[in-house]
Design a protein around this motif. Structure first.
Motif, PDB file in Angstrom:
ATOM      1  N   ALA A   1      65.135  54.243  27.364  1.00 52.34           N
ATOM      2  CA  ALA A   1      64.019  53.847  28.231  1.00 52.34           C
ATOM      3  C   ALA A   1      63.962  54.739  29.463  1.00 52.34           C
ATOM      4  O   ALA A   1      62.879  55.159  29.890  1.00 52.34           O
TER       5      ALA A   1
ATOM      6  N   TYR B   1      60.701  57.107  30.266  1.00 52.79           N
ATOM      7  CA  TYR B   1      59.883  56.884  31.456  1.00 52.79           C
ATOM      8  C   TYR B   1      60.434  57.615  32.681  1.00 52.79           C
ATOM      9  O   TYR B   1      60.213  57.195  33.799  1.00 52.79           O
TER      10      TYR B   1
ATOM     11  N   GLN C   1      57.978  58.427  35.547  1.00 58.52           N
ATOM     12  CA  GLN C   1      57.141  57.356  36.098  1.00 58.52           C
ATOM     13  C   GLN C   1      57.051  57.411  37.621  1.00 58.52           C
ATOM     14  O   GLN C   1      55.955  57.307  38.177  1.00 58.52           O
TER      15      GLN C   1
ATOM     16  N   HIS D   1      44.743  43.512  31.111  1.00 60.65           N
ATOM     17  CA  HIS D   1      45.967  44.311  31.083  1.00 60.65           C
ATOM     18  C   HIS D   1      45.687  45.762  31.476  1.00 60.65           C
ATOM     19  O   HIS D   1      46.568  46.451  31.988  1.00 60.65           O
TER      20      HIS D   1
ATOM     21  N   LYS E   1      48.015  55.324  31.952  1.00 58.49           N
ATOM     22  CA  LYS E   1      49.154  54.833  31.169  1.00 58.49           C
ATOM     23  C   LYS E   1      50.144  55.975  31.028  1.00 58.49           C
ATOM     24  O   LYS E   1      49.747  57.122  30.859  1.00 58.49           O
TER      25      LYS E   1
ATOM     26  N   LYS F   1      52.835  56.874  28.432  1.00 61.18           N
ATOM     27  CA  LYS F   1      53.230  56.513  27.067  1.00 61.18           C
ATOM     28  C   LYS F   1      52.615  55.155  26.747  1.00 61.18           C
ATOM     29  O   LYS F   1      51.420  55.070  26.588  1.00 61.18           O
ATOM     30  N   ASP F   2      53.381  54.082  26.695  1.00 61.09           N
ATOM     31  CA  ASP F   2      52.791  52.771  26.378  1.00 61.09           C
ATOM     32  C   ASP F   2      52.844  51.812  27.567  1.00 61.09           C
ATOM     33  O   ASP F   2      52.527  50.644  27.429  1.00 61.09           O
ATOM     34  N   ARG F   3      53.195  52.306  28.733  1.00 59.60           N
ATOM     35  CA  ARG F   3      53.332  51.475  29.928  1.00 59.60           C
ATOM     36  C   ARG F   3      52.159  51.751  30.879  1.00 59.60           C
ATOM     37  O   ARG F   3      51.843  52.899  31.163  1.00 59.60           O
TER      38      ARG F   3
END
Length: 185
Positions: free
Chosen positions: A74, A78, A81, A143, A170, A172-174
């Motif tokens: 993880a 990320y 980020q 969301h 976003k 990736k998927d976050r």
């Protein structure tokens, strides 16, 4: 015949007494366990307890390794980020600056240079997994979107995004930042 019955009863009682004596001796043998046998039983119990503790410890360690691996994955996924979050306000300012109307040739050239820097910045962020959230014309999704205004008039179906005030992104998927939008009621 009565004598036979009495004799059979006496024989049965004798057999029962003998069985009881044998059973009592067996129970007494079980109760009277030798000290060596007691020590063996204690050691076997300690061994079993140690084996159980070892297996629990091994399972805990396996779970720890799995959690660490997932945390590292993880963190790697990320890793950008914080950087992306810090760069987004500058990206917004670039987009606002590019909307300025150029009146003379010098300003047009300056805007072209800013546009090239903006594209390079977007490309670098895209390579890290950043993507803009499409909003206008889409159905409102809490969301992905943050509704800052609702209106009753306008084209489109109810609960549709009419205008985007600030882009959402976003990684990736976050969701890094939801889009600030105007929604039709």
């Amino acid at each position: 015949m009565v004598e036979k019955n009495e004799q059979a009863t006496v024989e049965n009682e004798e057999v029962t007494v003998e069985e009881n004596e044998e059973t009592a001796e067996a129970v007494q043998e079980e109760v009277e366990v030798s000290p060596e046998q007691q020590k063996i039983e204690e050691l076997e119990a300690k061994l079993e307890e140690s084996e159980n503790r070892y297996l629990r410890l091994q399972a805990d360690f396996d779970n720890f390794r799995r959690r660490m691996r997932l945390d590292q994955e993880a963190a790697q996924k990320y890793r950008a980020q914080n950087l992306v979050t810090d760069i987004l306000p500058a990206l917004d300012n670039f987009e606002r600056a590019l909307k300025v109307e150029a009146e003379d040739e010098k300003t047009k050239t300056f805007l072209q240079g800013m546009e090239m820097v903006h594209r390079q910045l977007l490309e670098a962020l895209k390579n890290e997994g950043l993507e803009a959230i499409d909003s206008v014309g889409q159905e409102f999704d809490p969301h992905l979107h943050q509704a800052v205004m609702q209106v009753e008039e306008g084209e489109g179906e109810s609960n549709t995004v009419l205008e985007e005030f600030q882009k959402g992104y976003k990684l990736k998927d976050r969701i890094i930042r939801p889009s600030m939008v105007k929604v039709k009621q």
